[in-house]
Design a protein around this motif. Structure first.
Motif, PDB file in Angstrom:
ATOM      1  N   ILE A   1       0.622  -1.183  -0.137  1.00  0.00           N
ATOM      2  CA  ILE A   1       0.117  -0.066  -0.114  1.00  0.00           C
ATOM      3  C   ILE A   1       0.850   1.206   0.296  1.00  0.00           C
ATOM      4  CG2 ILE A   1      -1.913   1.392   1.141  1.00  0.00           C
ATOM      5  CD1 ILE A   1      -2.512  -1.385   2.584  1.00  0.00           C
ATOM      6  N   ASN A   2       1.776   1.368   0.916  1.00  0.00           N
ATOM      7  CA  ASN A   2       2.686   2.402   0.956  1.00  0.00           C
ATOM      8  C   ASN A   2       4.021   2.085   1.791  1.00  0.00           C
ATOM      9  OD1 ASN A   2       1.721   2.859   3.743  1.00  0.00           O
ATOM     10  ND2 ASN A   2       0.247   4.135   2.966  1.00  0.00           N
TER      11      ASN A   2
ATOM     12  N   VAL B   1      -4.532  -6.364   6.485  1.00  0.00           N
ATOM     13  CA  VAL B   1      -3.596  -5.290   6.551  1.00  0.00           C
ATOM     14  C   VAL B   1      -2.510  -5.870   7.545  1.00  0.00           C
ATOM     15  CG1 VAL B   1      -2.860  -3.026   7.109  1.00  0.00           C
ATOM     16  CG2 VAL B   1      -4.948  -3.389   5.718  1.00  0.00           C
TER      17      VAL B   1
ATOM     18  N   ASN C   1       3.063  -0.643   4.824  1.00  0.00           N
ATOM     19  CA  ASN C   1       1.822  -1.252   5.062  1.00  0.00           C
ATOM     20  C   ASN C   1       1.497  -2.271   3.982  1.00  0.00           C
ATOM     21  OD1 ASN C   1       1.210   0.181   7.417  1.00  0.00           O
ATOM     22  ND2 ASN C   1       0.919   2.010   6.478  1.00  0.00           N
ATOM     23  N   TYR C   2       0.995  -3.262   4.043  1.00  0.00           N
ATOM     24  CA  TYR C   2       0.529  -4.250   3.090  1.00  0.00           C
ATOM     25  C   TYR C   2      -1.022  -4.503   3.039  1.00  0.00           C
ATOM     26  CZ  TYR C   2       5.507  -5.013   2.488  1.00  0.00           C
ATOM     27  OH  TYR C   2       6.543  -4.973   1.969  1.00  0.00           O
ATOM     28  N   LEU C   3      -1.477  -4.766   1.783  1.00  0.00           N
ATOM     29  CA  LEU C   3      -3.002  -5.352   2.108  1.00  0.00           C
ATOM     30  C   LEU C   3      -2.651  -6.875   1.713  1.00  0.00           C
ATOM     31  CD1 LEU C   3      -5.877  -4.328   1.787  1.00  0.00           C
ATOM     32  CD2 LEU C   3      -5.760  -4.341  -0.703  1.00  0.00           C
TER      33      LEU C   3
ATOM     34  N   ASP D   1       3.247   6.253  -1.897  1.00  0.00           N
ATOM     35  CA  ASP D   1       2.005   5.414  -1.984  1.00  0.00           C
ATOM     36  C   ASP D   1       1.732   4.870  -3.223  1.00  0.00           C
ATOM     37  OD1 ASP D   1       0.551   6.055   0.426  1.00  0.00           O
ATOM     38  OD2 ASP D   1       0.416   8.293  -0.507  1.00  0.00           O
TER      39      ASP D   1
END
Lengths: 125, 143
Positions: free
Chosen positions: A69-70, A97, A119-121, B91
């Motif tokens: 994600i970021n 997440v 952050n990961y999905l 992002d």
């Protein structure tokens, strides 16, 4: 990690006996200005370490897909002409997440050259 | 702060980078202006992060944007000036399309005595449909 072409291209390899510790030799492929690691290569190495840590944490659910994600990466010191190490730590593994911290260092883990928060999905099969 | 006669040459700068990490990525100069630079990251199988789908790893996109925003700092400053990335936030808005070249556009919107502030966008030709957005800072290392 064998299935990650990008990790192979960087030259990142796992350290035997420690499932979440990686090493990266200093080589042309990761050099920025002469004598120093490229910041993008350090960031990419931290991302690989994060993914390795997250896959390890997911364990038997290894068919779950991991989508970034970021990422926020802080650069603390220049990466010099010597091997670099990195480790990812999963700070929270939720159902959708995951939050991962990763740190890169050269001589001393207490003196990091860079650190990242990712952050990961997680898309479960 | 921008010098009217910029002596910084991003084309020559990028050519020098081909010996190192720039060569692994295959990053090429595309265009530049007074405070921005645009680079191309051609699709390469060696840079894949998701072999099942053939999607590029996120690391090369981070490196592309680090380089494009760094070039923008040199360009806005006018002459080459050593700086180091302090932080970079990215992002990942959507995955890159397999087979497509990723374009990285970096802009330096503010330079202070010690710090340069940058932002950027990675896309595949349509800036309204970005792959990634970045924001970051560089610190001048000659102080």
């Amino acid at each position: 990690m064998d299935d990650l072409p990008y990790a192979h291209a960087l030259g990142a390899t796992p350290v035997a006996g420690d499932p979440t510790l990686l090493t990266l030799p200093f080589a042309n492929a990761v050099v920025g200005r002469p004598g120093f690691l490229h910041g993008g290569a350090i960031g990419g190495f931290l991302e690989v370490a994060s993914i390795v840590a997250l896959r390890h944490a997911l364990g038997i659910e290894s068919d779950a897909r991991i989508k970034p994600i970021n990422l926020t990466v802080d650069f603390m010191r220049g990466g010099r002409d010597k091997p670099t190490f990195a480790r990812g730590v999963v700070t929270r593994l939720g159902t959708r997440v995951a939050n991962v911290d990763a740190t890169a260092w050269q001589d001393d883990p207490a003196r990091p050259i860079a650190a990242a928060r990712m952050n990961y999905l997680i898309v479960r099969a | 702060m921008a010098h009217p006669e910029s002596v910084f040459d991003p084309v020559a700068f990028m050519a020098l980078m081909q010996a190192g990490h720039g060569g692994l990525l295959g990053v090429e100069h595309r265009a530049h202006g007074a405070d921005w630079a645009e680079l191309a990251l051609p699709y390469r199988e060696a840079l894949i992060g998701d072999p099942e789908r053939g999607v590029l790893a996120s690391g090369p996109i981070l490196a592309l944007m680090d380089t494009a925003t760094s070039l923008a700092v040199h360009l806005k400053h006018g002459v080459e000036r050593p700086h180091a990335t302090l932080d970079l936030r990215i992002d990942y808005v959507r995955p890159a399309t397999p087979g497509k070249t990723v374009i990285g556009r970096g802009e330096c919107y503010r330079i202070t005595r010690a710090i340069a502030f940058v932002r950027g966008i990675a896309h595949e030709g349509d800036t309204a449909d970005p792959i990634a957005n970045v924001a970051g800072t560089f610190m001048f290392t000659d102080l």
